[in-house]
Design a protein around this motif. Structure first.
Motif, PDB file in Angstrom:
ATOM      1  N   ARG A 163      -7.658  17.760  -1.801  1.00 36.66           N
ATOM      2  CA  ARG A 163      -7.251  18.959  -1.056  1.00 36.66           C
ATOM      3  C   ARG A 163      -8.445  19.861  -0.776  1.00 36.66           C
ATOM      4  N   ARG A 219       1.125  10.808  -3.457  1.00 39.71           N
ATOM      5  CA  ARG A 219       0.496  11.432  -4.618  1.00 39.71           C
ATOM      6  C   ARG A 219       1.100  10.894  -5.911  1.00 39.71           C
ATOM      7  N   THR A 247      -8.116  13.488 -13.232  1.00 40.30           N
ATOM      8  CA  THR A 247      -7.654  13.269 -11.860  1.00 40.30           C
ATOM      9  C   THR A 247      -6.127  13.297 -11.799  1.00 40.30           C
ATOM     10  N   VAL A 248      -5.489  12.686 -12.790  1.00 40.77           N
ATOM     11  CA  VAL A 248      -4.024  12.738 -12.856  1.00 40.77           C
ATOM     12  C   VAL A 248      -3.556  14.185 -12.991  1.00 40.77           C
ATOM     13  N   GLU A 266     -15.405   1.800   4.283  1.00 36.87           N
ATOM     14  CA  GLU A 266     -15.323   2.947   3.366  1.00 36.87           C
ATOM     15  C   GLU A 266     -15.765   4.228   4.042  1.00 36.87           C
ATOM     16  N   LEU A 299      -6.851  13.639  -1.101  1.00 39.72           N
ATOM     17  CA  LEU A 299      -6.663  13.551  -2.549  1.00 39.72           C
ATOM     18  C   LEU A 299      -7.104  14.830  -3.247  1.00 39.72           C
ATOM     19  N   MET A 317     -16.902   7.247  -5.246  1.00 38.45           N
ATOM     20  CA  MET A 317     -15.748   7.833  -5.931  1.00 38.45           C
ATOM     21  C   MET A 317     -14.475   7.068  -5.586  1.00 38.45           C
ATOM     22  N   ASN A 318     -14.341   6.696  -4.305  1.00 41.74           N
ATOM     23  CA  ASN A 318     -13.158   5.926  -3.887  1.00 41.74           C
ATOM     24  C   ASN A 318     -13.085   4.585  -4.587  1.00 41.74           C
ATOM     25  N   LEU A 371     -12.077   5.197  -8.109  1.00 41.91           N
ATOM     26  CA  LEU A 371     -10.676   5.602  -8.233  1.00 41.91           C
ATOM     27  C   LEU A 371      -9.732   4.417  -8.032  1.00 41.91           C
ATOM     28  N   LEU A 394      -3.194   5.292 -11.312  1.00 38.84           N
ATOM     29  CA  LEU A 394      -4.245   5.722 -12.229  1.00 38.84           C
ATOM     30  C   LEU A 394      -3.835   5.483 -13.683  1.00 38.84           C
ATOM     31  N   GLU A 395      -2.543   5.553 -13.943  1.00 43.09           N
ATOM     32  CA  GLU A 395      -2.065   5.443 -15.325  1.00 43.09           C
ATOM     33  C   GLU A 395      -1.774   4.002 -15.725  1.00 43.09           C
ATOM     34  N   ARG A 422      -3.571  -3.503  -5.303  1.00 42.79           N
ATOM     35  CA  ARG A 422      -4.743  -4.004  -4.577  1.00 42.79           C
ATOM     36  C   ARG A 422      -4.423  -5.345  -3.921  1.00 42.79           C
ATOM     37  N   LEU A 478      -3.800  15.942  -9.736  1.00 41.55           N
ATOM     38  CA  LEU A 478      -2.794  15.499  -8.768  1.00 41.55           C
ATOM     39  C   LEU A 478      -1.432  16.105  -9.078  1.00 41.55           C
ATOM     40  N   GLU A 479      -1.171  16.341 -10.349  1.00 42.13           N
ATOM     41  CA  GLU A 479       0.158  16.819 -10.746  1.00 42.13           C
ATOM     42  C   GLU A 479       0.253  18.342 -10.729  1.00 42.13           C
ATOM     43  N   ASN A 494     -10.238  10.982   0.709  1.00 32.66           N
ATOM     44  CA  ASN A 494     -10.823  11.876  -0.303  1.00 32.66           C
ATOM     45  C   ASN A 494     -10.406  13.323  -0.095  1.00 32.66           C
ATOM     46  N   ARG A 525     -10.543   1.224  -8.116  1.00 33.03           N
ATOM     47  CA  ARG A 525     -11.046   0.018  -8.779  1.00 33.03           C
ATOM     48  C   ARG A 525     -11.125  -1.155  -7.795  1.00 33.03           C
ATOM     49  N   SER A 526     -11.560  -0.872  -6.573  1.00 31.28           N
ATOM     50  CA  SER A 526     -11.547  -1.921  -5.545  1.00 31.28           C
ATOM     51  C   SER A 526     -12.788  -2.809  -5.599  1.00 31.28           C
ATOM     52  N   GLY A 586      -4.247   8.281 -22.049  1.00 23.78           N
ATOM     53  CA  GLY A 586      -3.935   8.661 -20.672  1.00 23.78           C
ATOM     54  C   GLY A 586      -3.302  10.042 -20.611  1.00 23.78           C
ATOM     55  N   TYR A 587      -3.275  10.608 -19.418  1.00 21.32           N
ATOM     56  CA  TYR A 587      -2.841  11.991 -19.280  1.00 21.32           C
ATOM     57  C   TYR A 587      -1.364  12.201 -19.603  1.00 21.32           C
ATOM     58  N   THR A 588      -0.524  11.284 -19.134  1.00 23.98           N
ATOM     59  CA  THR A 588       0.916  11.490 -19.300  1.00 23.98           C
ATOM     60  C   THR A 588       1.300  11.582 -20.778  1.00 23.98           C
ATOM     61  N   THR A 603       5.062  12.285 -13.291  1.00 26.05           N
ATOM     62  CA  THR A 603       5.254  12.417 -14.740  1.00 26.05           C
ATOM     63  C   THR A 603       6.722  12.688 -15.073  1.00 26.05           C
ATOM     64  N   ARG A 605     -10.418   9.958 -15.300  1.00 23.44           N
ATOM     65  CA  ARG A 605      -9.142   9.472 -14.770  1.00 23.44           C
ATOM     66  C   ARG A 605      -7.990  10.372 -15.214  1.00 23.44           C
ATOM     67  N   VAL A 612      -0.841   8.684  -8.913  1.00 26.05           N
ATOM     68  CA  VAL A 612      -0.778   8.943 -10.357  1.00 26.05           C
ATOM     69  C   VAL A 612      -0.358   7.670 -11.094  1.00 26.05           C
TER      70      VAL A 612
END
Lengths: 199, 199
Positions: free
Chosen positions: B175, B110, A113-114, B162, B173, A169-170, A173, B117-118, B127, A117-118, B170, A175-176, A31-33, B33, A110, B114
């Motif tokens: 921008r 935002r 995307t993180v 959707e 997210l 994409m939604n 993102l 996603l992580e 959800r 966002l950061e 979107n 996971r719905s 993961g990104y973090t 983060t 993913r 993150v």
């Protein structure tokens, strides 16, 4: 052993590829973090300084890795145009479904995307270098359909692009739900026909 | 001074509120983060252990903070239903536009995105506790319109939700453009009418 000047760029390119591959793999694994320049360097078999010479941050490495990925895939910069808008969009959406279901692609996207966002600066660069270009490519296909009379004259093409490509994409993102060709087809039909009863 | 049993819950509730507020503020200021339990505790004026007694992670604190936010806003669990689908959806989308343009809401959402996603476990909880419920509320409004004959019988309502609500999220997210009432209206018109020329 001294290098010839011809060898140096090849070696640089090999290191660069190893770094980009390592960044993608690690982003998918941790993961990104938790992604770090140290770990990328170790996996790629290069020194940290080699990475810092070319990229200012882990976000920048990951960004270039994903950019390289999408450039390989889509050397073409247009969408298919057989004259049948629905069939052409279905082809493209089904390819997107396959991509989003690929675990390696899923995890590295993913992570990216993180990162986006950061880091607002990175996000701006991403829009300029990739997202806007992809949006225009989709819009061009719809414009061609509009000129051919297959899309209503008063349709806003920016909104139409969002409507066709956004829902997949939604769903990915958030996971719905499952990302399937059937879902893509339902989205496409709904976008083309609209919600109102048709006379 | 010994506490009475009546005082204890009040004091707990006050600490809980202070922690949630601090988490939202800090998430907005430093991003997910860099968010830490230490910083949340310091800002809220409580010990770290107080936080760990109630939440297992910074992600869990932030999640509850956003959940509390959305519960305050939308004590109602239905969308307006005046019988005019387009007007009702416009009301809801314009409220969303105002929300997404609020800097505090923007930054904390935002950060939460993150976190989701992580952390796949947290995303599943989100959800269950919020996203699915909001989806059903929107779908209920479209179903009522379908029964009233304002939405075509064969429209897939999940896809329709959707199509109407996804594009604003979107754009926020990624921008990729300004979040305006005009954009919301364009999306709504396009979703209702569809892309095809109408008879």
């Amino acid at each position: 052993m001294p290098q010839t000047t011809a060898e140096r760029p090849r070696r640089n390119e090999k290191s660069r590829q190893a770094i980009l591959t390592a960044a993608l793999q690690l982003a998918g694994e941790v993961g990104y973090t938790k992604l770090s320049i140290e770990a990328i360097a170790a996996r790629a078999g290069v020194g940290k300084q080699t990475i810092y010479r070319w990229w200012p941050s882990k976000a920048a490495v990951l960004f270039d890795a994903v950019l390289a990925l999408s450039t390989n895939d889509a050397g073409e910069t247009t969408l298919p145009d057989t004259g049948d808008l629905e069939a052409d969009l279905r082809t493209v959406l089904h390819a997107t479904v396959r991509e989003l279901n690929d675990p390696g692609y899923d995890r590295s996207m993913r992570s990216l995307t993180v990162a986006l966002l950061e880091d607002e600066g990175l996000a701006a660069e991403y829009r300029r270098n990739l997202a806007q270009r992809m949006h225009e490519v989709k819009k061009d296909r719809l414009r061609s359909a509009q000129l051919a009379g297959h899309v209503a004259e008063d349709v806003d093409l920016d909104a139409a692009v969002e409507m066709i490509f956004g829902p997949l994409m939604n769903r990915w993102l958030t996971r719905s739900g499952p990302i399937t060709p059937e879902y893509a087809d339902t989205i496409l039909t709904t976008a083309l026909n609209g919600l109102r009863p048709r006379g």
